[in-house]
Design an enzyme around this catalytic site. Sequence first.
Site, PDB file in Angstrom:
ATOM      1  N   ASP A  32     -10.023 -12.627   5.114  1.00  0.00           N
ATOM      2  CA  ASP A  32      -9.737 -12.955   6.530  1.00  0.00           C
ATOM      3  C   ASP A  32      -8.762 -12.009   6.844  1.00  0.00           C
ATOM      4  O   ASP A  32      -8.313 -11.662   6.330  1.00  0.00           O
ATOM      5  CB  ASP A  32      -9.335 -14.419   6.635  1.00  0.00           C
ATOM      6  N   SER A 126     -26.782 -16.801  15.216  1.00  0.00           N
ATOM      7  CA  SER A 126     -26.284 -17.379  16.606  1.00  0.00           C
ATOM      8  C   SER A 126     -27.686 -17.966  17.876  1.00  0.00           C
ATOM      9  O   SER A 126     -28.447 -16.729  18.034  1.00  0.00           O
ATOM     10  CB  SER A 126     -25.468 -17.154  17.811  1.00  0.00           C
ATOM     11  N   THR A 128     -28.149 -17.690  20.327  1.00  0.00           N
ATOM     12  CA  THR A 128     -27.566 -17.275  22.311  1.00  0.00           C
ATOM     13  C   THR A 128     -28.850 -15.526  21.731  1.00  0.00           C
ATOM     14  O   THR A 128     -28.753 -15.584  22.383  1.00  0.00           O
ATOM     15  CB  THR A 128     -26.450 -16.697  21.813  1.00  0.00           C
ATOM     16  N   TYR A 151     -20.998 -10.262  23.778  1.00  0.00           N
ATOM     17  CA  TYR A 151     -20.836 -10.934  21.878  1.00  0.00           C
ATOM     18  C   TYR A 151     -22.638 -11.406  21.369  1.00  0.00           C
ATOM     19  O   TYR A 151     -23.127 -11.264  20.146  1.00  0.00           O
ATOM     20  CB  TYR A 151     -20.028 -12.131  22.660  1.00  0.00           C
ATOM     21  N   LYS A 155     -24.699  -9.817  18.308  1.00  0.00           N
ATOM     22  CA  LYS A 155     -25.742 -10.893  16.967  1.00  0.00           C
ATOM     23  C   LYS A 155     -26.985 -10.246  16.647  1.00  0.00           C
ATOM     24  O   LYS A 155     -27.607 -10.334  15.657  1.00  0.00           O
ATOM     25  CB  LYS A 155     -25.487 -12.038  17.450  1.00  0.00           C
TER      26      LYS A 155
HETATM   27  C1  WQD Z   1     -22.185 -25.862  25.438  1.00  0.00           C
HETATM   28  C2  WQD Z   1     -22.713 -27.368  27.146  1.00  0.00           C
HETATM   29  C3  WQD Z   1     -21.537 -26.273  28.984  1.00  0.00           C
HETATM   30  C4  WQD Z   1     -17.225 -26.225  27.990  1.00  0.00           C
HETATM   31  C5  WQD Z   1     -21.060 -20.848  22.641  1.00  0.00           C
HETATM   32  C6  WQD Z   1     -21.466 -19.305  22.280  1.00  0.00           C
HETATM   33  C7  WQD Z   1     -22.515 -19.431  20.640  1.00  0.00           C
HETATM   34  C8  WQD Z   1     -21.863 -20.507  20.313  1.00  0.00           C
HETATM   35  C9  WQD Z   1     -21.370 -21.780  20.321  1.00  0.00           C
HETATM   36  C10 WQD Z   1     -20.634 -19.314  19.106  1.00  0.00           C
HETATM   37  C11 WQD Z   1     -22.970 -25.615  28.209  1.00  0.00           C
HETATM   38  C12 WQD Z   1     -20.859 -27.468  28.731  1.00  0.00           C
HETATM   39  C13 WQD Z   1     -18.554 -26.973  27.945  1.00  0.00           C
HETATM   40  C14 WQD Z   1     -16.431 -27.598  29.429  1.00  0.00           C
HETATM   41  C15 WQD Z   1     -18.787 -27.695  30.288  1.00  0.00           C
HETATM   42  N1  WQD Z   1     -20.907 -20.118  20.088  1.00  0.00           N
HETATM   43  N2  WQD Z   1     -19.663 -27.843  28.935  1.00  0.00           N
HETATM   44  N3  WQD Z   1     -17.576 -28.379  30.070  1.00  0.00           N
HETATM   45  O1  WQD Z   1     -21.989 -21.854  26.119  1.00  0.00           O
HETATM   46  O2  WQD Z   1     -23.900 -23.255  23.810  1.00  0.00           O
HETATM   47  O3  WQD Z   1     -22.617 -22.182  23.487  1.00  0.00           O
HETATM   48  O4  WQD Z   1     -20.903 -21.560  22.143  1.00  0.00           O
HETATM   49  O5  WQD Z   1     -21.523 -18.213  17.986  1.00  0.00           O
HETATM   50  O6  WQD Z   1     -22.872 -18.482  20.536  1.00  0.00           O
HETATM   51  O7  WQD Z   1     -22.611 -19.008  23.466  1.00  0.00           O
HETATM   52  O8  WQD Z   1     -21.481 -23.948  23.912  1.00  0.00           O
HETATM   53  O9  WQD Z   1     -19.495 -25.451  23.926  1.00  0.00           O
HETATM   54  O10 WQD Z   1     -19.248 -23.563  25.590  1.00  0.00           O
HETATM   55  O11 WQD Z   1     -21.335 -25.303  26.534  1.00  0.00           O
HETATM   56  O12 WQD Z   1     -19.442 -29.208  30.886  1.00  0.00           O
HETATM   57  O13 WQD Z   1     -15.521 -27.560  29.195  1.00  0.00           O
HETATM   58  O14 WQD Z   1     -21.001 -27.887  27.519  1.00  0.00           O
HETATM   59  O15 WQD Z   1     -21.767 -25.724  30.217  1.00  0.00           O
HETATM   60  O16 WQD Z   1     -23.835 -26.398  28.919  1.00  0.00           O
HETATM   61  P1  WQD Z   1     -22.678 -22.777  24.015  1.00  0.00           P
HETATM   62  P2  WQD Z   1     -20.526 -24.325  25.048  1.00  0.00           P
END
Ligand code: WQD
Length: 341
Positions: A32, A126, A128, A151, A155
């Site tokens: 790490d 992911s 993603t 990002y 991946k």
């Molecule tokens: C989840 C939902 C937001 C924050 C991301 C990456 C993915 C992985 C996981 C790395 C969405 C909503 C969020 C907030 C909200 N990361 N939200 N208020 O975007 O699905 O995935 O993180 O591998 O690759 O894309 O996760 O937790 O950011 O959002 O309403 O303050 O929560 O709009 O609908 P996401 P998230």
Amino acid sequence: MPKVLVTGGLGYIGSHTVVELLEQGFEVSIIDDLSNSSLDILDRIESITEIRPAFDEIDLKDKAKVLAFFKSNNDLTGVIHFAASKAVGESVDKPLHYYENNINTLIHILNALKNCRQQNFIFSSSCTVYGQADTLPISETAPVKAAESPYGNTKQVGEEILKDLSQIDENFKTILLRYFNPIGAHKSAKIGELPIGVPQNLVPFITQTAIGIRDQLSVFGNDYPTPDGTCIRDYIHVVDLAKAHVVALNRLLNKANNSNYEIFNLGTGKGSSVLEVVKSFERVSGQSLNYRIAPRRQGDIISAYADTTKANNELGWRAKYSLDDALKSAWLWEQEIRKNS
Ligand code: WQD
């Protein structure tokens, strides 16, 4: 005991996977660079398992150091590769940092891995890569869509590099694990998610709001075409995810005649909306959460949850924890880490 390298092993998913590996009898070596973690996590892993894994602070961008490590650890039976930058928004601002830190490092490891007798490689990918899938739940056969962030592209490129390698070298065996949304913390509340600065992800923002670090949660949009108007995701307990890595590693080690390039979606198979997560958190924590409906966040997809058939039937793994379990563990972790601050 089979010896396995975990890169990014002091990170969120990495540390939980190290715990599961140690508890299942593996010898673990961690690399790490401490850019998104701290040595304190190594102490915490030891306090959970009573084993202190080997640790090397190495920047995987340093090709010579990576090669030296593998030459002196050529008895490795496998590598689980977590080390990468993973903030979607940050990657838009710093694309070259993401390509250097996520792709160059992967190439350095794969080159150096040739020095080992066994080349078993598990890649942290992911959901993603699917973007907004056309069909739900999302299976591994769903098409990979044009990445919406550097990002996400790292991946996809990482997956393509592994596919090319697996096609020219039958001794190179790899499994790609496409995570949905990891949340929660170990039951000991000694390890968990430790976002630096303002959390980008939903669950750490919820727990930090509940404990008073953040004033209010912004729910990014309630006008999506979903039952309650908020986005849907598949939230998987990080310990379920960690256990899946041990199952995948054993699959590579057991030398069965599987393909040397396999992909598995890791989710619960259940979609939960943002408001359902908020209500679940309020129920398990007994805390009323202060939130408001805010504008949509750019780049968010509407809905994603996993088709778990392949992981259940071929990998032989199934998520066991519920959303309530995961949120309860996240809340206990938040309370634990704020105790001494
Ligand atoms: C989840 C939902 C937001 C924050 C991301 C990456 C993915 C992985 C996981 C790395 C969405 C909503 C969020 C907030 C909200 N990361 N939200 N208020 O975007 O699905 O995935 O993180 O591998 O690759 O894309 O996760 O937790 O950011 O959002 O309403 O303050 O929560 O709009 O609908 P996401 P998230």
